[in-house]
Design an enzyme around this catalytic site. Structure first.
Site: not given
Ligand code: SF4
Length: 360
Positions: A141, A42, A123
């Protein structure tokens, strides 16, 4: 609240069970996700495509197979392994985060505790919580933003639409089927956006949510999400120098530890500023007296500005200047950012800017 009922999570999950992407950091069905791999991927995927990340991820994981190995590494080794991915503050935060995780005995399983770690924003915390630990939250996202904007025909431009999109994401994630498979649901949304609800020409005929999609029904899906017009990035100019000796050593220097490309290696050069440098101006910045020849121009886009570098090259019998020397044949293991790799590619025949790193 959208007037339309939320499309059923079960339909998306059934589609995902048949069409899920196989990705190196992704657990296969029946496997338990590794939070280190999820977190690492990520961080790498921020601002970068899956295709670009895959080779970096593989090399990074070979070099640092566990969060403990990453925590124990020197910062210079981490920066060298990251070189070419850009956004180098992320690499420094990645290292600091690994040390904090190891000190705490592992990754926390709560969103608030994940957010408290270096380099983990809302996020990434949601993505790790959902994918690695199955917590019922929906990370939003760019792919998910697009899917949700189209599903609900949200015509408010980004970034103003973000709160509305986040609310819709929460509504989708509140479906009991989504909560029961939170990890799969998050990744199913990623995959739907990446493979079906693509930015151009979405494949609505293949979409498990086509019947509930307002954007498709209105014929405006492809134009969504709308984006506020961006002002053009300002242009900056710099001059850098390739100074080599007869043994094939080249002069390098380290950038200051904090700030843009902090701690990375570069060819010596001028500051980057709005006005182009004239020859009389850049000459005093040259690392030493030498017979400079123009070696070409490098253009590189940073997030907030565009950079044009005029590169000059020279060979001298012996280099005596501030900085350090490295063999030109061994620059792969230096933490050279992409913009400097482009400079190297101008001078070294056969070198490509994406000859990024060799793990040693
Ligand atoms: Fe995207 Fe089309 Fe599916 Fe709507 S129907 S979510 S626009 S792929």
């Amino acid at each position: 609240m959208s007037p339309e009922p939320a499309p059923p999570a079960a339909a998306l999950l059934a589609w995902y069970d048949r069409h899920r992407r196989r990705l190196p950091w992704r657990a296969e069905p029946g496997e338990v996700a590794d939070p280190y791999r999820v977190w690492l991927s990520e961080i790498m995927l921020q601002q970068t495509t899956v295709a670009a990340v895959i080779p970096y991820y593989a090399r990074f994981l070979t070099r640092f197979p566990t969060v403990e190995a990453l925590a124990a590494a020197d910062e210079a080794a981490v920066m060298a392994a990251w070189a070419g991915l850009g956004y180098y503050a992320r690499a420094r935060n990645l290292h600091a985060c690994a040390r904090a995780v190891v000190a705490a005995g592992g990754f926390p399983r709560e969103i608030a505790a994940l957010r408290a770690l270096p380099g983990i924003g809302p996020y990434t915390a949601a993505a790790v919580a959902a994918i690695a630990f199955g917590l019922p939250t929906v990370p939003v996202d760019g792919n998910v933003e697009r899917v949700i904007a189209r599903l609900g025909a949200i015509e408010t431009p980004l970034p103003t639409a973000k709160p509305q999109i986040a609310a819709e994401a929460a509504r989708l994630g509140a479906d009991p089927a989504a909560r029961a498979r939170a990890s799969d649901f998050a990744q199913a949304l990623f995959d739907l956006g990446a493979t079906v609800c693509t930015p151009a020409a979405p494949s609505c005929a293949l979409c498990p949510w086509q019947s509930g999609c307002v954007g498709r029904r209105m014929g405006i899906a492809e134009s969504l999400p709308r984006k506020a017009a961006k002002s053009p990035r300002p242009l900056r100019h710099g001059v850098h120098f390739w100074l080599a000796d007869p043994a094939g050593f080249v002069l390098l220097r380290r950038r200051p530890p904090r700030g843009l490309l902090g701690g990375m290696t570069e060819l010596p050069g001028t500051p980057w500023r709005a006005a182009p440098w004239g020859a009389a101006e850049w000459a005093p910045h040259a690392p030493m007296r030498a017979d400079w020849r123009p070696a070409g121009e490098v253009r590189h886009g940073f997030t907030h500005f565009e950079l044009h570098i005029a590169l000059f090259a020279a060979e001298v019998p012996a280099i005596e200047a501030a900085g350090f020397l490295r063999s030109a044949a061994a620059l792969d293991v230096e933490a050279l950012p992409s913009v400097m790799r482009k400079c190297v590619a101008l001078v070294l025949p056969g070198r490509r800017p994406d000859d990024a790193l060799t793990i040693v």
